[in-house]
Design an enzyme around this catalytic site. Structure first.
Site, PDB file in Angstrom:
ATOM      1  CE  LYS A 111      -4.352  -0.989  -0.166  1.00 13.22           C
ATOM      2  NZ  LYS A 111      -4.825  -2.158   0.565  1.00 13.22           N
ATOM      3  CE  LYS A 194      -8.340 -12.885  -6.104  1.00 12.85           C
ATOM      4  NZ  LYS A 194      -7.824 -12.671  -4.866  1.00 12.85           N
ATOM      5  CE  LYS A 197     -13.468  -4.350  -4.382  1.00 11.60           C
ATOM      6  NZ  LYS A 197     -13.837  -5.317  -3.352  1.00 11.60           N
TER       7      LYS A 197
END
Ligand code: TRP
Length: 329
Positions: A111, A194, A197
């Site tokens: 992050k 996979k 979002k």
């Protein structure tokens, strides 16, 4: 009856991957366990969401959880920010969380790299808040994906550290809830790994039939097999993987046979695949629409959930205070 806890950040709508990868198992789990399902709205603040979107996102996840079959009579469904005891435990656990170990957490480093202008303390102590979420109910099992295993390991460390620091056998060490062979990963429609979002390759539970047809039609294919019994390329195998989940065995067998004899028509495969996905999502979609607009129902679920969650949380925090030396006059 084991205490099982699952958290989800309210960052978007739920898709077919969430459904088969988690929700289907949650529905079974809630029958046999003392389940806590919560929406981690405090955690979502680490990336500074638009205040206008926060409530919308919470409402979506809650509606979609209920529409998929999570049952407030069987499980405790609640909002993290309704349970202030979690914030208190977070504060207390922070006193035993060290900068060195937090700074080297994989999720933190990732992050921080993605967003160098927003490396806030909430991001750094994200695993401590997650540990508080879990330990506040003394949960034993946490269904998590690979990306959350380190957070779970840190939770065990905080539990052990607390116990040894204060010479108690208080917090249990939670482990991953294993769905066993039932764990199904739904791939994306774009040939990538996979469904997710951030990958932008999702079929959402709230998608209508037209949207699903369009998405499936756009899935990556090729000229078709050139030799009998050829190994399928990943993007074709992906379509079959979804077919195996949503369609009847005869249907799967039919298309396998067509593939193996080089007679497959992707148009037919996609038509069938879309139809069978739509059969799964349509009833869920209808319930989402109903529940989402029923504010009274959502309010009732979330209020009762908060009540049950706080009952469990306040027992833990009362003991923690005592163990740490807070005494009433
Ligand atoms: N970190 C989890 C995720 O991103 C969400 C989460 C927050 C969670 N608190 C939790 C998951 C406690 C399990 C238990 O997916």
């Amino acid at each position: 009856m084991e205490t099982v806890l699952s958290g989800i950040r309210p960052t978007g709508n739920l898709h077919l991957g969430n459904y088969y990868g988690a929700l289907v198992n949650f529905i079974k789990m809630q029958e046999e366990n003392n389940c806590f399902f919560f929406i981690a709205d405090w955690h979502s603040l680490t990336t500074h969401p638009d205040p206008k979107m926060l409530h919308e996102n919470v409402r979506n996840v809650l509606s979609e959880y209920l529409a998929a079959g999570l049952d407030p009579d069987k499980a405790t469904i609640y909002l993290q920010s309704d349970v202030k005891e979690i914030a208190e435990l977070y504060l207390l656990l922070n006193m035993h969380a060290y900068l060195g170990e937090l700074a080297k957490t994989v999720s933190f480093k990732e992050k921080a790299r993605q967003n160098p202008h927003n490396v806030n303390a909430g991001l750094l102590t994200y695993p401590v808040l997650q540990a508080a979420d879990i330990l506040i109910h003394k949960a034993l099992k946490v269904p998590v994906g690979k990306d959350q295993e380190q957070h779970l390991e840190m939770t065990r460390n905080y539990a052990k550290r607390f116990n040894s620091k204060y010479g108690v056998d208080f917090f249990p060490e939670p482990t991953a809830y294993n769905f066993g062979s039932e764990l199904i990963k739904i791939p994306g429609l774009d040939g990538s790994g996979k469904m997710g979002k951030s990958e932008g390759n999702c079929i959402y539970l709230h998608d209508d039939a037209k949207t699903i047809e369009k998405k499936v039609k756009k899935a990556l294919t090729d000229q078709g097999p050139t030799e009998p019994n050829q190994v399928k390329p990943d993007y074709i195998e992906n379509l079959f993987t979804i077919l195996r989940v949503v369609s009847k065995p005869e249907v799967v067998a039919y298309f396998e046979e067509k593939w193996n004899t080089c007679g497959i028509r992707y148009g037919d495969l996609k038509k069938q695949l879309a139809e069978d996905i739509i059969a799964v999502t349509t009833p869920i979609r209808e319930r989402i629409i109903n529940i989402r607009s029923d504010n009274e129902c959502l309010r009732k679920v979330i209020t009762e959930g908060a009540g049950k969650a706080r009952e469990s949380a306040s027992k833990t925090i009362k003991d923690v205070r005592e163990i740490m030396g807070f005494k009433a006059f």
